[in-house]
Design a protein around this motif. Structure first.
Motif, short mmCIF file in Angstrom:
data_model
loop_
_atom_site.label_atom_id
_atom_site.label_comp_id
_atom_site.label_asym_id
_atom_site.label_seq_id
_atom_site.Cartn_x
_atom_site.Cartn_y
_atom_site.Cartn_z
N ARG A 8 1.03 -1.19 0.02
CA ARG A 8 -0.02 0.10 0.01
C ARG A 8 0.94 1.19 -0.06
O ARG A 8 0.36 2.23 -0.73
N LYS A 9 1.97 1.26 0.91
CA LYS A 9 2.62 2.48 0.91
C LYS A 9 3.68 2.55 -0.54
O LYS A 9 3.70 3.66 -1.05
N ARG A 10 3.93 1.62 -1.10
CA ARG A 10 4.69 1.92 -2.48
C ARG A 10 3.37 2.37 -3.49
O ARG A 10 3.84 3.00 -4.29
N ALA A 11 2.05 1.84 -3.49
CA ALA A 11 1.14 2.07 -4.28
C ALA A 11 0.92 3.71 -3.96
O ALA A 11 0.85 4.55 -5.18
N LEU A 12 0.71 3.88 -2.93
CA LEU A 12 0.66 5.39 -2.60
C LEU A 12 1.63 6.18 -3.30
O LEU A 12 1.45 7.24 -3.82
N GLU A 13 3.11 5.98 -2.97
CA GLU A 13 4.16 6.52 -3.32
C GLU A 13 4.05 6.70 -4.86
O GLU A 13 4.36 7.89 -5.39
N LEU A 14 3.48 5.87 -5.63
CA LEU A 14 3.66 5.92 -7.00
C LEU A 14 2.35 6.93 -7.45
O LEU A 14 2.62 7.74 -8.42
N ALA A 46 0.87 -3.89 -4.77
CA ALA A 46 1.04 -2.56 -5.11
C ALA A 46 0.37 -2.26 -6.50
O ALA A 46 -0.16 -1.49 -6.79
N VAL A 47 0.90 -3.24 -7.33
CA VAL A 47 0.66 -3.29 -8.96
C VAL A 47 -1.03 -3.35 -9.04
O VAL A 47 -1.47 -2.68 -9.42
N GLN A 48 -1.42 -4.34 -8.24
CA GLN A 48 -2.97 -4.50 -8.15
C GLN A 48 -3.71 -3.28 -7.81
O GLN A 48 -4.71 -3.05 -8.31
N LEU A 49 -3.26 -2.72 -6.65
CA LEU A 49 -3.81 -1.56 -6.29
C LEU A 49 -3.75 -0.39 -7.18
O LEU A 49 -5.00 0.49 -7.44
N VAL A 50 -2.69 -0.16 -7.88
CA VAL A 50 -2.49 1.13 -8.86
C VAL A 50 -3.43 0.84 -9.91
O VAL A 50 -4.07 1.76 -10.53
N ARG A 51 -3.36 -0.24 -10.37
CA ARG A 51 -4.26 -0.79 -11.50
C ARG A 51 -5.80 -0.83 -11.35
O ARG A 51 -6.40 -0.40 -12.15
N GLY A 52 -6.29 -1.02 -10.27
CA GLY A 52 -7.42 -1.18 -9.59
C GLY A 52 -8.02 0.36 -9.57
O GLY A 52 -8.92 0.75 -9.99
N VAL A 53 -7.00 1.27 -9.23
CA VAL A 53 -7.47 2.84 -9.00
C VAL A 53 -7.48 3.27 -10.36
O VAL A 53 -8.49 3.88 -10.66
N LEU A 54 -6.54 2.97 -11.33
CA LEU A 54 -6.61 3.30 -12.70
C LEU A 54 -8.01 2.96 -13.29
O LEU A 54 -8.71 3.86 -14.14
N GLU A 55 -8.37 1.60 -13.12
CA GLU A 55 -9.64 1.14 -13.87
C GLU A 55 -10.91 2.01 -13.39
O GLU A 55 -11.72 2.28 -14.08
N LEU A 86 -6.63 4.71 -3.01
CA LEU A 86 -6.35 3.43 -2.77
C LEU A 86 -7.47 2.85 -1.72
O LEU A 86 -7.80 1.83 -1.82
N GLY A 87 -7.63 3.67 -0.64
CA GLY A 87 -8.83 3.16 0.08
C GLY A 87 -10.08 2.98 -0.42
O GLY A 87 -10.83 2.07 -0.18
N VAL A 88 -10.57 3.87 -1.10
CA VAL A 88 -12.02 3.94 -2.05
C VAL A 88 -11.75 2.53 -2.79
O VAL A 88 -12.91 1.53 -2.71
N VAL A 101 -10.16 -2.82 7.62
CA VAL A 101 -8.56 -3.11 7.25
C VAL A 101 -8.30 -2.07 6.39
O VAL A 101 -7.32 -1.25 6.62
N ALA A 102 -8.98 -1.78 5.18
CA ALA A 102 -8.63 -0.94 4.29
C ALA A 102 -8.71 0.55 4.71
O ALA A 102 -7.69 1.36 4.41
N ILE A 103 -9.73 0.72 5.53
CA ILE A 103 -9.90 2.25 6.27
C ILE A 103 -8.72 2.44 7.21
O ILE A 103 -7.96 3.05 6.97
N SER A 104 -8.21 1.24 8.15
CA SER A 104 -7.22 1.44 8.92
C SER A 104 -5.78 1.58 8.47
O SER A 104 -5.10 2.35 8.85
N GLU A 105 -5.53 1.04 7.31
CA GLU A 105 -4.46 0.97 6.43
C GLU A 105 -4.33 2.56 5.91
O GLU A 105 -3.36 2.99 5.88
N ALA A 106 -5.37 2.98 5.32
CA ALA A 106 -5.26 4.25 4.68
C ALA A 106 -5.03 5.23 5.84
O ALA A 106 -4.25 6.22 5.71
#
Length: 137
Positions: A8-14, A46-55, A86-88, A101-106
Motif C-alpha cells: 500500500r505504501k509503495r502504491a501510494l508513493e506511485l 501494489a501493482v494490483q492497487l494502482v491498476r485497480g485505482v486506474l480502472e 487506494l482506500g476507496v 482493514v482498508a480504512i485502518s491502513e489508509a
C-alpha cells in the motif's frame, strides 16, 4: 511491516509521484515494472492497487467529491488524495480486504505521511464510503 502494508505504501508513493511530476500513473507504473528504481521490485499487491485505482479513476474521484462534504479534490493534500483513492478502491472493489482493514491502513498511511488532521478526515470519508458502497458498484 506486513507485506500488504508495504505494498500500500509503495502504491501510494506511485500515485503521489505521478501527480507531483505531472505524469500518467499508468505510464509510471509500467516504467517501474520494466526498470525498477530500487533493488526490490514492486510488490504484486501494489501493482494490483494502482491498476485497480486506474480502472475506476473517474468513479473514485466522483465518490470522493460527492462524500467529502465541502472539500474538493484539489483542496485535499496530495498524500490524502492518494491514500483515499487506494482506500476507496479497496473498500468498494476489493472483496478480499475487509472494509475496516482498508480504512485502518489508509488512516495509518496518512498518520505517517500527512498532516495531523488527515487521519480523522480520511477515516470519516472512507467510513462513509463503506456505508454507501452498495450504491457505488
Amino acid at each position: 511491516m506486513a507485506a500488504r502494508t508495504k505494498a500500500r505504501k509503495r502504491a501510494l508513493e506511485l500515485l503521489f509521484e505521478s501527480e507531483q511530476r505531472g505524469v500518467n500513473v499508468g505510464t509510471l507504473l509500467e516504467e517501474r515494472l520494466a526498470a525498477p528504481t530500487t533493488q526490490h521490485p514492486l510488490p504484486e499487491y501494489a501493482v494490483q492497487l494502482v491498476r485497480g485505482v486506474l480502472e475506476h479513476w473517474s468513479q473514485i474521484n466522483e465518490t470522493l467529491t460527492t462524500y467529502s462534504q465541502g472539500w474538493s479534490l484539489e483542496r485535499m493534500a496530495a498524500v490524502d488524495r492518494a491514500a483515499l483513492r487506494l482506500g476507496v478502491w479497496e473498500v468498494v472493489w476489493n472483496d478480499e480486504v475487509p472494509d475496516s482493514v482498508a480504512i485502518s491502513e489508509a488512516v495509518a498511511l496518512t498518520e505517517a505521511l500527512s498532516t495531523d488532521d488527515s487521519p480523522r478526515f480520511v477515516n470519516g470519508l472512507l467510513a462513509r464510503v463503506s456505508e454507501v458502497k452498495s450504491t457505488l458498484v
